[in-house]
Motif scaffolding. Structure first.
Motif, PDB file in Angstrom:
ATOM      1  N   LEU A 138      91.281  37.971  77.251  1.00 14.48           N
ATOM      2  CA  LEU A 138      90.003  38.055  77.017  1.00 14.48           C
ATOM      3  C   LEU A 138      89.332  37.568  76.128  1.00 14.48           C
ATOM      4  O   LEU A 138      88.385  38.358  76.015  1.00 14.48           O
ATOM      5  CB  LEU A 138      89.446  38.983  77.601  1.00 14.48           C
ATOM      6  N   ASN A 139      89.201  36.326  76.159  1.00 14.84           N
ATOM      7  CA  ASN A 139      88.400  35.708  74.758  1.00 14.84           C
ATOM      8  C   ASN A 139      86.568  35.917  75.124  1.00 14.84           C
ATOM      9  O   ASN A 139      86.482  36.121  74.269  1.00 14.84           O
ATOM     10  CB  ASN A 139      88.235  34.081  74.947  1.00 14.84           C
ATOM     11  N   ASN A 140      86.008  35.608  76.444  1.00 15.58           N
ATOM     12  CA  ASN A 140      85.345  35.925  76.290  1.00 15.58           C
ATOM     13  C   ASN A 140      84.425  37.413  77.382  1.00 15.58           C
ATOM     14  O   ASN A 140      83.632  37.288  77.032  1.00 15.58           O
ATOM     15  CB  ASN A 140      84.094  35.449  78.065  1.00 15.58           C
ATOM     16  N   VAL A 141      84.658  38.530  76.298  1.00 12.12           N
ATOM     17  CA  VAL A 141      84.919  40.297  76.513  1.00 12.12           C
ATOM     18  C   VAL A 141      84.986  40.536  75.075  1.00 12.12           C
ATOM     19  O   VAL A 141      86.460  40.747  75.212  1.00 12.12           O
ATOM     20  CB  VAL A 141      85.957  40.826  77.300  1.00 12.12           C
ATOM     21  N   THR A 142      84.517  41.855  74.862  1.00 11.88           N
ATOM     22  CA  THR A 142      84.214  42.284  73.732  1.00 11.88           C
ATOM     23  C   THR A 142      84.649  43.474  74.544  1.00 11.88           C
ATOM     24  O   THR A 142      84.574  44.094  75.708  1.00 11.88           O
ATOM     25  CB  THR A 142      82.521  42.106  73.315  1.00 11.88           C
ATOM     26  N   TRP A 143      84.771  43.957  73.334  1.00 10.66           N
ATOM     27  CA  TRP A 143      85.147  45.839  73.575  1.00 10.66           C
ATOM     28  C   TRP A 143      84.210  46.123  73.511  1.00 10.66           C
ATOM     29  O   TRP A 143      84.704  47.401  75.340  1.00 10.66           O
ATOM     30  CB  TRP A 143      85.846  46.246  71.937  1.00 10.66           C
ATOM     31  N   ASN A 144      83.269  46.412  73.736  1.00 20.02           N
ATOM     32  CA  ASN A 144      82.146  47.216  74.401  1.00 20.02           C
ATOM     33  C   ASN A 144      81.725  46.979  75.665  1.00 20.02           C
ATOM     34  O   ASN A 144      81.761  47.555  76.798  1.00 20.02           O
ATOM     35  CB  ASN A 144      80.749  46.679  73.650  1.00 20.02           C
ATOM     36  N   GLU A 145      81.842  45.638  76.443  1.00 19.17           N
ATOM     37  CA  GLU A 145      81.925  45.337  77.604  1.00 19.17           C
ATOM     38  C   GLU A 145      83.660  45.651  78.203  1.00 19.17           C
ATOM     39  O   GLU A 145      83.320  46.063  79.327  1.00 19.17           O
ATOM     40  CB  GLU A 145      81.387  43.132  77.514  1.00 19.17           C
ATOM     41  N   LEU A 146      84.120  45.678  77.428  1.00 21.05           N
ATOM     42  CA  LEU A 146      85.360  45.898  78.328  1.00 21.05           C
ATOM     43  C   LEU A 146      84.812  47.764  78.350  1.00 21.05           C
ATOM     44  O   LEU A 146      85.956  47.782  79.179  1.00 21.05           O
ATOM     45  CB  LEU A 146      86.938  45.831  77.447  1.00 21.05           C
ATOM     46  N   ARG A 147      84.849  48.164  77.805  1.00 22.72           N
ATOM     47  CA  ARG A 147      85.196  49.958  77.958  1.00 22.72           C
ATOM     48  C   ARG A 147      83.904  50.289  78.878  1.00 22.72           C
ATOM     49  O   ARG A 147      84.347  51.578  79.265  1.00 22.72           O
ATOM     50  CB  ARG A 147      84.926  50.822  76.748  1.00 22.72           C
ATOM     51  N   GLU A 148      82.666  49.615  79.048  1.00 27.91           N
ATOM     52  CA  GLU A 148      82.270  50.085  80.332  1.00 27.91           C
ATOM     53  C   GLU A 148      82.468  49.941  81.386  1.00 27.91           C
ATOM     54  O   GLU A 148      82.635  50.352  82.512  1.00 27.91           O
ATOM     55  CB  GLU A 148      80.704  49.177  79.684  1.00 27.91           C
ATOM     56  N   ILE A 149      83.100  48.297  81.790  1.00 25.21           N
ATOM     57  CA  ILE A 149      83.872  48.257  82.928  1.00 25.21           C
ATOM     58  C   ILE A 149      84.795  48.241  82.775  1.00 25.21           C
ATOM     59  O   ILE A 149      85.577  49.547  84.140  1.00 25.21           O
ATOM     60  CB  ILE A 149      84.736  46.277  82.284  1.00 25.21           C
ATOM     61  N   VAL A 150      85.774  49.447  82.099  1.00 27.87           N
ATOM     62  CA  VAL A 150      87.241  50.199  82.358  1.00 27.87           C
ATOM     63  C   VAL A 150      86.312  51.930  82.759  1.00 27.87           C
ATOM     64  O   VAL A 150      86.850  53.058  83.891  1.00 27.87           O
ATOM     65  CB  VAL A 150      87.836  50.714  80.916  1.00 27.87           C
ATOM     66  N   LEU A 151      85.309  51.857  82.365  1.00 32.13           N
ATOM     67  CA  LEU A 151      84.590  53.171  82.651  1.00 32.13           C
ATOM     68  C   LEU A 151      84.171  53.591  83.694  1.00 32.13           C
ATOM     69  O   LEU A 151      84.128  53.906  84.742  1.00 32.13           O
ATOM     70  CB  LEU A 151      83.444  53.566  81.136  1.00 32.13           C
ATOM     71  N   VAL A 152      82.777  52.368  84.007  1.00 32.29           N
ATOM     72  CA  VAL A 152      82.911  52.628  85.760  1.00 32.29           C
ATOM     73  C   VAL A 152      83.553  52.153  86.853  1.00 32.29           C
ATOM     74  O   VAL A 152      84.268  52.794  87.446  1.00 32.29           O
ATOM     75  CB  VAL A 152      81.207  50.809  85.625  1.00 32.29           C
ATOM     76  N   ASP A 153      84.705  51.492  86.630  1.00 35.57           N
ATOM     77  CA  ASP A 153      85.436  51.142  87.667  1.00 35.57           C
ATOM     78  C   ASP A 153      86.091  51.861  87.773  1.00 35.57           C
ATOM     79  O   ASP A 153      87.246  52.559  88.814  1.00 35.57           O
ATOM     80  CB  ASP A 153      86.650  49.925  87.590  1.00 35.57           C
ATOM     81  N   GLY A 154      87.095  52.633  86.607  1.00 33.16           N
ATOM     82  CA  GLY A 154      87.753  53.953  86.130  1.00 33.16           C
ATOM     83  C   GLY A 154      86.970  55.474  87.924  1.00 33.16           C
ATOM     84  O   GLY A 154      87.450  55.888  88.205  1.00 33.16           O
ATOM     85  N   CYS A 155      85.493  55.833  86.898  1.00 35.28           N
ATOM     86  CA  CYS A 155      85.103  57.117  88.044  1.00 35.28           C
ATOM     87  C   CYS A 155      84.964  56.412  89.378  1.00 35.28           C
ATOM     88  O   CYS A 155      85.060  56.871  90.428  1.00 35.28           O
ATOM     89  CB  CYS A 155      83.551  57.232  87.047  1.00 35.28           C
TER      90      CYS A 155
END
Length: 488
Positions: free
Chosen positions: A147-164
């Motif tokens: 995922l070349n266009n996604v940084t870890w900062n962006e991914l961790r927020e995605i995972v946190l919000v989507d997971g909750c």
């Protein structure tokens, strides 16, 4: 990667030549980066190859979330694409899904607010953030695509919000408080079916261990002695398989859920779609996958019936529990309800089997088997009359075409119903079974009676002609007998 699979290179010293494998950078980008300033010497060339091998060794092979292959997506784009909510990084850029972002954040607030205390809410949020940060390598290693266009900062927020959002959604749905609060997600007539569609997509997943981590944090934050009435996996199954209006279906589903939970097989599930895959696997585990020369029955349902092989419906929640009784000469199949949701789930389960290593092809084998059983409209009518297949009005195309499209562009490494098909084939070629001879004769007699009715008793004129012909034949025979008796 296991010790057996790991390749050691004497020329590579990780502590000296370690390259940080950053998230979002593809393997090809690493190669290009390493080769900058190439001097062309053998020594430098060897060095770049060593560095490339080191980087490759560090990259995960524990993939579980994939892009659907284009050859499958082109058959039915809608069956693999989210309609309302994006989960995970693959579809975050779609503007038509941004309307659900506010609902996802609100559901995260609802989940944290279960702590009933502002101080506990803040502490739970900090613990969730810390937990996600600690899972960086595990999370990034689940995605099979760079995922070349996604940084870890962006991914961790995605995972946190989507997971909750997912955890709160499946808990709230099972609490049966629909209509008791102003929640348009739960109370929307069309939103829950659409969410079920979206959460069952292969490309719309986040790792299940993230959901489990968030679930445990919230459970612990509510109170030391507090426990949710269901486990997270049970909440997930209840979301996808709610109580039915039919008491029989409700009892069967409940029995199957309890059986799967008790077996512990769901412990290996890596995301929601794999939970569904494990749920659909046969409980008996008597189905032995192996290479087979044909992927299904040699004949459709109607021809099997003509050959003296019966087909019956069996009441079970195990959709893949298809058996053949040699003593009775009967194929027993669980009922199948075909609708839009079923198509989405099955297509994505098949795509998951096609992409994953070490996953059995049970769902793909099932689609191939049913496709062979309903080769014609006559086959479909027979199975519908026996209440084995029920087609919903929401399903646009006819069932034979439906299964042909579902099995297109699919590769089957092992056919899970090979033994079943072999047993049916042997039975159909043998005349040593009294039941088969009786069934075969019964089918033939019914066919001749049907032909007689259609050809000679379809209208009054054909009936009169037939009776006249019979009377003429009888009179002719009587005349012949009278002449012979007179002669002697």
């Amino acid at each position: 990667m296991s010790e057996e699979e790991e390749v050691k290179y004497d020329g590579i010293k990780e502590e000296e030549e370690e390259e940080e494998v950053k998230y979002g950078i593809s393997f090809q980008e690493y190669k290009n980066k390493i080769r900058i300033g190439d001097t062309g010497t053998d020594e430098f060339w060897t060095k770049t190859i060593e560095k490339t091998l080191l980087v490759l060794k560090k990259r995960s092979l524990n993939f579980s979330i994939y892009r659907v292959p284009s050859k499958l997506r082109n058959i039915n784009e809608d069956a693999y694409s989210p309609r309302m909510v994006s989960i995970g990084p693959f579809h975050q850029s779609r503007k038509d899904l941004l309307k659900m972002e506010e609902h996802k954040w609100r559901y995260m607030l609802f989940l944290l607010a279960r702590t009933k205390d502002r101080a506990k809410l803040k502490e739970a949020l900090k613990e969730c953030v810390k937990a996600i940060n600690g899972l960086k390598q595990e999370v990034t290693g689940c995605y099979a695509e760079d995922l070349n266009n996604v940084t870890w900062n962006e991914l961790r927020e995605i995972v946190l919000v989507d997971g909750c959002f997912i955890v709160e959604l499946i808990i709230r749905y099972s609490e049966k408080n629909i209509g008791q609060n102003p929640d348009e997600v739960i109370n929307g007539v069309w939103m829950i079916p659409t969410l079920k569609h979206d959460l069952a997509l292969l490309e719309n997943q986040i790792p299940f261990f993230v959901l489990q981590k968030l679930f445990k944090i919230i459970e612990r934050s509510i109170g030391e002695d507090f426990r949710f009435p269901c486990s997270l996996t049970e909440y997930a199954l209840l979301f996808f398989f709610p109580e039915s209006n039919s008491k029989q279906v409700q009892a069967l589903n409940s029995k199957k859920v309890k059986k799967v939970l008790k077996s512990g097989s769901l412990n290996r599930a890596r995301h929601l779609l794999e939970i569904l895959h494990i749920f659909y696997l046969p409980s008996s585990l008597d189905i032995n996958p192996r290479v087979h020369h044909t992927w299904g029955f040699k004949h459709g349902a109607a021809k099997l019936l003509e050959a003296g092989i019966g087909i019956e419906k069996v009441a079970t929640s195990d959709l893949l529990e298809i058996t053949f009784s040699g003593s009775e000469g009967v194929i027993k199949l669980p009922p199948l309800s075909i609708d839009e949701t079923m198509e989405t789930v099955f297509r994505n389960l098949i795509a998951f089997e096609q992409c994953s290593v070490g996953v059995t092809h049970h769902i793909t084998s099932y689609a191939m088997l049913i496709k062979s059983l309903i080769a014609s409209t006559q086959d479909m009518e027979l199975l519908q009359n026996k209440q084995i297949i029920e087609k919903s009005a929401s399903s646009g195309e006819d069932v034979p075409t439906f299964f042909k499209r579902m099995s297109r562009e699919v590769v089957l490494k092992e056919f899970c119903f090979a033994e079943l098909c072999d047993d049916v084939d042997k039975y159909s070629r043998s005349w040593l079974h009294c039941r088969r001879i009786k069934a075969y004769s019964g089918v033939r007699c019914r066919r001749y009676i049907t032909a007689l009715r259609n050809d000679y008793f379809s209208n009054p004129w054909t009936i009169i002609s037939f009776v006249a012909a019979v009377v003429l034949l009888v009179l002719t025979l009587l005349q012949t007998m009278y002449a012979m008796l007179s002669y002697y």
